[in-house]
Scaffold this motif. Structure first.
Motif, mmCIF file in Angstrom:
data_model
loop_
_atom_site.group_PDB
_atom_site.id
_atom_site.type_symbol
_atom_site.label_atom_id
_atom_site.label_comp_id
_atom_site.label_asym_id
_atom_site.label_seq_id
_atom_site.Cartn_x
_atom_site.Cartn_y
_atom_site.Cartn_z
ATOM 1 N N ARG A 28 -34.928 18.626 -2.333
ATOM 2 C CA ARG A 28 -35.275 19.267 -3.606
ATOM 3 C C ARG A 28 -35.370 18.183 -4.676
ATOM 4 N NH1 ARG A 28 -35.528 24.560 -3.463
ATOM 5 N NH2 ARG A 28 -34.349 25.686 -1.894
ATOM 6 N N SER A 29 -36.315 18.366 -5.585
ATOM 7 C CA SER A 29 -36.450 17.413 -6.682
ATOM 8 C C SER A 29 -35.171 17.419 -7.510
ATOM 9 C CB SER A 29 -37.636 17.781 -7.576
ATOM 10 O OG SER A 29 -38.842 17.599 -6.877
ATOM 11 N N ALA A 30 -34.585 16.268 -7.646
ATOM 12 C CA ALA A 30 -33.367 16.104 -8.442
ATOM 13 C C ALA A 30 -33.401 14.712 -9.047
ATOM 14 C CB ALA A 30 -32.120 16.279 -7.586
ATOM 15 N N ARG A 52 -43.282 -0.701 0.721
ATOM 16 C CA ARG A 52 -43.172 0.040 1.979
ATOM 17 C C ARG A 52 -42.503 1.399 1.780
ATOM 18 N NH1 ARG A 52 -44.541 -3.033 6.490
ATOM 19 N NH2 ARG A 52 -43.262 -1.738 7.825
ATOM 20 N N VAL A 53 -42.456 1.831 0.514
ATOM 21 C CA VAL A 53 -41.855 3.118 0.160
ATOM 22 C C VAL A 53 -42.868 3.894 -0.668
ATOM 23 C CG1 VAL A 53 -39.928 4.277 -0.980
ATOM 24 C CG2 VAL A 53 -39.572 2.037 0.081
ATOM 25 N N SER A 54 -43.074 5.165 -0.308
ATOM 26 C CA SER A 54 -43.956 6.013 -1.113
ATOM 27 C C SER A 54 -43.254 7.342 -1.377
ATOM 28 C CB SER A 54 -45.300 6.239 -0.424
ATOM 29 O OG SER A 54 -45.130 6.929 0.792
ATOM 30 N N GLU A 55 -43.589 7.935 -2.498
ATOM 31 C CA GLU A 55 -42.939 9.165 -2.950
ATOM 32 C C GLU A 55 -44.019 10.173 -3.316
ATOM 33 O OE1 GLU A 55 -40.336 10.218 -6.851
ATOM 34 O OE2 GLU A 55 -39.736 8.431 -5.727
ATOM 35 N N ARG A 56 -43.774 11.432 -2.949
ATOM 36 C CA ARG A 56 -44.768 12.464 -3.257
ATOM 37 C C ARG A 56 -44.068 13.774 -3.595
ATOM 38 N NH1 ARG A 56 -48.811 15.361 0.773
ATOM 39 N NH2 ARG A 56 -50.127 16.347 -0.786
ATOM 40 N N PRO A 57 -44.349 14.325 -4.773
ATOM 41 C CA PRO A 57 -43.778 15.626 -5.125
ATOM 42 C C PRO A 57 -44.594 16.750 -4.479
ATOM 43 C CG PRO A 57 -45.085 14.808 -6.941
ATOM 44 C CD PRO A 57 -45.092 13.727 -5.876
ATOM 45 N N SER A 58 -43.957 17.902 -4.294
ATOM 46 C CA SER A 58 -44.688 19.072 -3.797
ATOM 47 C C SER A 58 -45.598 19.584 -4.903
ATOM 48 C CB SER A 58 -43.709 20.164 -3.359
ATOM 49 O OG SER A 58 -42.982 20.652 -4.472
ATOM 50 N N ILE A 64 -39.500 16.989 -3.033
ATOM 51 C CA ILE A 64 -40.026 15.630 -3.031
ATOM 52 C C ILE A 64 -39.916 15.082 -1.616
ATOM 53 C CG2 ILE A 64 -37.799 14.611 -3.668
ATOM 54 C CD1 ILE A 64 -39.404 12.555 -5.299
ATOM 55 N N SER A 65 -40.918 14.314 -1.218
ATOM 56 C CA SER A 65 -40.822 13.613 0.058
ATOM 57 C C SER A 65 -40.939 12.120 -0.224
ATOM 58 C CB SER A 65 -41.910 14.069 1.036
ATOM 59 O OG SER A 65 -43.176 13.664 0.608
ATOM 60 N N ILE A 66 -40.109 11.376 0.451
ATOM 61 C CA ILE A 66 -40.103 9.923 0.309
ATOM 62 C C ILE A 66 -40.305 9.351 1.706
ATOM 63 C CG2 ILE A 66 -38.848 7.903 -0.510
ATOM 64 C CD1 ILE A 66 -36.996 9.923 -2.022
ATOM 65 N N GLY A 90 -28.303 16.746 -0.311
ATOM 66 C CA GLY A 90 -29.609 17.051 -0.861
ATOM 67 C C GLY A 90 -30.760 16.892 0.107
ATOM 68 N N VAL A 91 -30.522 16.279 1.272
ATOM 69 C CA VAL A 91 -31.591 16.092 2.246
ATOM 70 C C VAL A 91 -31.795 17.401 3.010
ATOM 71 C CG1 VAL A 91 -32.271 14.893 4.358
ATOM 72 C CG2 VAL A 91 -31.227 13.622 2.480
ATOM 73 N N LEU A 92 -33.032 17.878 3.007
ATOM 74 C CA LEU A 92 -33.367 19.103 3.723
ATOM 75 C C LEU A 92 -33.958 18.819 5.092
ATOM 76 C CD1 LEU A 92 -35.001 21.080 0.776
ATOM 77 C CD2 LEU A 92 -32.665 21.283 1.658
ATOM 78 N N MET A 93 -34.664 17.688 5.203
ATOM 79 C CA MET A 93 -35.347 17.377 6.450
ATOM 80 C C MET A 93 -35.615 15.878 6.543
ATOM 81 S SD MET A 93 -39.076 18.917 7.683
ATOM 82 C CE MET A 93 -38.823 20.271 6.567
ATOM 83 N N VAL A 94 -35.524 15.356 7.766
ATOM 84 C CA VAL A 94 -35.907 13.965 8.040
ATOM 85 C C VAL A 94 -36.904 14.016 9.186
ATOM 86 C CG1 VAL A 94 -35.133 11.678 8.765
ATOM 87 C CG2 VAL A 94 -33.665 13.078 7.297
ATOM 88 N N ILE A 95 -38.068 13.432 8.942
ATOM 89 C CA ILE A 95 -39.127 13.447 9.953
ATOM 90 C C ILE A 95 -39.413 12.014 10.377
ATOM 91 C CG2 ILE A 95 -41.515 14.133 10.430
ATOM 92 C CD1 ILE A 95 -41.217 16.118 8.074
#
Length: 95
Positions: A28-30, A52-58, A64-66, A90-95
């Motif tokens: 979740r965005s925090a 080597r890091v990118s961030e994208r909001p829903s 948010i996905s990082i 706060g982590v909901l999922m790791v892919i």
């Protein structure tokens, strides 16, 4: 390959290490989410460059996905990092 018992055979892995390995973390965005995740990733992959890091909001901005593209040195490193990320608040999922 992971067997029904949950154990893996490193010799059967199609990956050759070291290798670039993307890991996406969704939460979740925090205000402090990114900094908490950065700390965990950098503990396991010190010196990971910012490019080597990118961030994208829903679309609605609720999540948010990082994505971290690490240079994985071993299967164990990836497994340990994913376990630490899953355990992070706060982590909901790791892919």
């Amino acid at each position: 390959m992971v067997t029904a018992g949950g154990s893996g055979d490193a010799a059967a892995s199609p990956l050759q290490f070291p290798t670039d390995y993307p890991i996406k973390v969704v939460g979740r965005s925090a205000r402090d989410f990114r900094s908490r995740i950065d700390v965990v990733v950098l503990q396991h992959c010190p010196g990971l460059p910012a490019e080597r890091v990118s961030e994208r909001p829903s679309g609605a901005g609720n999540f948010i996905s990082i994505t971290y593209t690490i240079v994985a040195e071993s299967r164990e490193q990836v497994t340990t990092l994913v376990g630490a990320l899953v355990a992070t608040e706060g982590v909901l999922m790791v892919i």
